[in-house]
Design a protein around this motif. Sequence first.
Motif, PDB file in Angstrom:
ATOM      1  N   ALA A 490       0.831  -1.213   0.000  1.00  0.00           N
ATOM      2  CA  ALA A 490       0.000   0.000   0.000  1.00  0.00           C
ATOM      3  C   ALA A 490       0.860   1.255   0.000  1.00  0.00           C
ATOM      4  O   ALA A 490       0.519   2.270   0.627  1.00  0.00           O
ATOM      5  CB  ALA A 490      -0.964   0.014   1.183  1.00  0.00           C
ATOM      6  N   ASN A 491       2.002   1.212  -0.717  1.00  0.00           N
ATOM      7  CA  ASN A 491       2.917   2.346  -0.856  1.00  0.00           C
ATOM      8  C   ASN A 491       3.437   2.860   0.488  1.00  0.00           C
ATOM      9  O   ASN A 491       3.674   4.051   0.668  1.00  0.00           O
ATOM     10  CB  ASN A 491       2.245   3.484  -1.635  1.00  0.00           C
ATOM     11  N   GLN A 492       3.605   1.938   1.415  1.00  0.00           N
ATOM     12  CA  GLN A 492       4.203   2.270   2.704  1.00  0.00           C
ATOM     13  C   GLN A 492       5.459   1.431   2.891  1.00  0.00           C
ATOM     14  O   GLN A 492       5.611   0.353   2.322  1.00  0.00           O
ATOM     15  CB  GLN A 492       3.217   1.987   3.844  1.00  0.00           C
ATOM     16  N   ALA A 493       6.377   1.940   3.714  1.00  0.00           N
ATOM     17  CA  ALA A 493       7.625   1.217   3.954  1.00  0.00           C
ATOM     18  C   ALA A 493       7.451   0.119   4.989  1.00  0.00           C
ATOM     19  O   ALA A 493       8.095  -0.927   4.917  1.00  0.00           O
ATOM     20  CB  ALA A 493       8.715   2.196   4.396  1.00  0.00           C
ATOM     21  N   ASP A 494       6.580   0.361   5.952  1.00  0.00           N
ATOM     22  CA  ASP A 494       6.408  -0.580   7.054  1.00  0.00           C
ATOM     23  C   ASP A 494       4.926  -0.909   7.190  1.00  0.00           C
ATOM     24  O   ASP A 494       4.195  -0.280   7.957  1.00  0.00           O
ATOM     25  CB  ASP A 494       6.952   0.025   8.347  1.00  0.00           C
ATOM     26  N   ALA A 495       4.477  -1.895   6.422  1.00  0.00           N
ATOM     27  CA  ALA A 495       3.072  -2.295   6.421  1.00  0.00           C
ATOM     28  C   ALA A 495       2.987  -3.742   5.975  1.00  0.00           C
ATOM     29  O   ALA A 495       3.938  -4.277   5.389  1.00  0.00           O
ATOM     30  CB  ALA A 495       2.260  -1.395   5.478  1.00  0.00           C
ATOM     31  N   PRO A 496       1.866  -4.412   6.245  1.00  0.00           N
ATOM     32  CA  PRO A 496       1.732  -5.798   5.776  1.00  0.00           C
ATOM     33  C   PRO A 496       1.820  -5.882   4.259  1.00  0.00           C
ATOM     34  O   PRO A 496       1.391  -4.977   3.543  1.00  0.00           O
ATOM     35  CB  PRO A 496       0.324  -6.197   6.262  1.00  0.00           C
ATOM     36  N   VAL A 497       2.403  -6.965   3.761  1.00  0.00           N
ATOM     37  CA  VAL A 497       2.458  -7.206   2.322  1.00  0.00           C
ATOM     38  C   VAL A 497       1.089  -7.717   1.885  1.00  0.00           C
ATOM     39  O   VAL A 497       0.711  -8.846   2.202  1.00  0.00           O
ATOM     40  CB  VAL A 497       3.557  -8.222   1.971  1.00  0.00           C
TER      41      VAL A 497
END
Length: 594
Positions: A490-497
């Motif tokens: 979701a275009n975040q560095a630290d988030a669930p795949v």
Amino acid sequence: MADFVLPQLHRRAHWGGADDVRRRRGAPIHSERHVKIICIGAGASGLLFAYKLQRSFRNFDLTVYEKNEEVAGTWWENNPGCACDVPAHNYTWSFEPKLDWSAVYAGSGEIFNYFHHFAKKYSLRKYCKTHHQVIGATWNNTRGGYDVVVQHTATRETFSDYCDILINAGGILNAWRWPAIPGLDKYKGTLVHTANWDGNVDLTGKHVGLIGNGSSGIQVLPTIQPHVQKVTTFIREPTYVSPVQGLEQHVFTPQELHDFANRPGSLLQYRKQVETGLNGQFSLFLKGSSTQDDTRAYMIGQMKQKLNNKLLEDKLIPSWSLGCRRLTPGVGYLESLTKENVEVVYGGIKEITEKGCLCENDQEYPVDVLICATGFDTTFKPRFPLIGPSGSNLQDEWVNEPKSYFGLAAADFPNYLIFLGPNCPIGNGPVLSAIEVQADWMLAVIDRYQTSNIHSIAPKREAVDDFVAWKDEFMKSTVWADPCRSWYKANQADAPVTALWPGSTLHYIEALTEVRWDDLEVKYNSNRFTWLGNGFSQCESDPTADWAYYIREYDDQEYQSRGRRREILTRSGTITERAGAVNFTGNTELHANL
């Protein structure tokens, strides 16, 4: 080749509720009720579904609603520089090769022609209604299906339709979006998006601004650079750009094209070599693997060689693992960055002004044309309200994190199936292979629905929760969990795949070989055994069938164990070495000895 269409035998009126029960009691076992299906989107997935449904089923009604004026989805919409990052001969259906791709990586025009021809060859356009967009769907518990609201994209008129089964084949790289940069509406030059390209825009001799260095931006720059006066490209963060070794760009020679068309087995051998290489890349995505380390070193070496500029190398080569963001061959991109008429501005854009871009360095960059290569909405939420039996909207359910069953369906939303949903293999290997197995899984579910008195089918909530928990644990061992911003997360560095399958594409294909009915919540219109019917078999209702078909001279029955069936299917024992296959770390030349 003539169109292949099964005869529409024994066509019946729609069976539902009490009618279904009454008719089944007077009919043979497994009688096929009429099933009405709506498919959203006539891109690659929607066309494949129509083909496979037409090939194997009868007594159905299918409508494919497509918002564009043409089929082929993203390959109809995108900019002239758009291309596929999968080798062209393997961006085809497994059973439908194309002999005359011009190069290893083909442009959007050639790919559009492939899917357009596929639709025409098999008469799939008769199911498609272009200029029609689904804008809402609500579960109808009485009928056991969806009331669907459709809008004509030109007239804006709306009407209602109904289906027993709703298929979402809208795709994930389809809902393009403008960048979230303040002042975009203030810009007085020409503003375009790569995914909604205006063919009337002439870039010749213009100063062009290009925002973004994802796949779209990487494809656009080398396409426009020779024709413009200047390009100022705005890059916010690094990314790996280079063809994987053994799969560099290559324009097929006349001899190669002749051999593909005239030498039996030549093209099949080439396709199998490439597919084997694509399927052999999964260890690349595992942290600490030798494939990861070796391929990353090779890729960095290639980038340095092509850039030959220490400043650009420091800014553009990432520190995180190779594959954390989607790999792109980037044909000609790095070389274009070094051209005299290309200026690279590294860092974020603070705002868009009337003239151009005001960047974090407090410098304004005026441009005549501003191209936004800023991607798509990859949140996986439906692009329309989808209201389930409880009154909940799947858009709200998936607002923070989309949780699906194998990328195919959602808990509490019955009779709703999804192509390329959350956590399917869209970056794990060859994607069209995964789409084919998804279609086969869906049709197995529809077959069970059509031949029994099922009211609704949906994955159990606990099955979805268990799958997501398994997926999250597995992802910790992959490079996708590295701290890079990616649409995989979701275009975040630290988030669930949320975009990728926890395994290889071959792993996904094997996982979907059978429908795990114990994972699904199945509800019936009446006694679940009403499908047994009037005591007669389908065989006995067919006077042309062999009523002793099981009497034979030797045992040719399919093996009963999964392992033996797999060995037969995969031709186990026939490959003694992987000569000629791409291993993504060696120097195999794919284009030799065709």
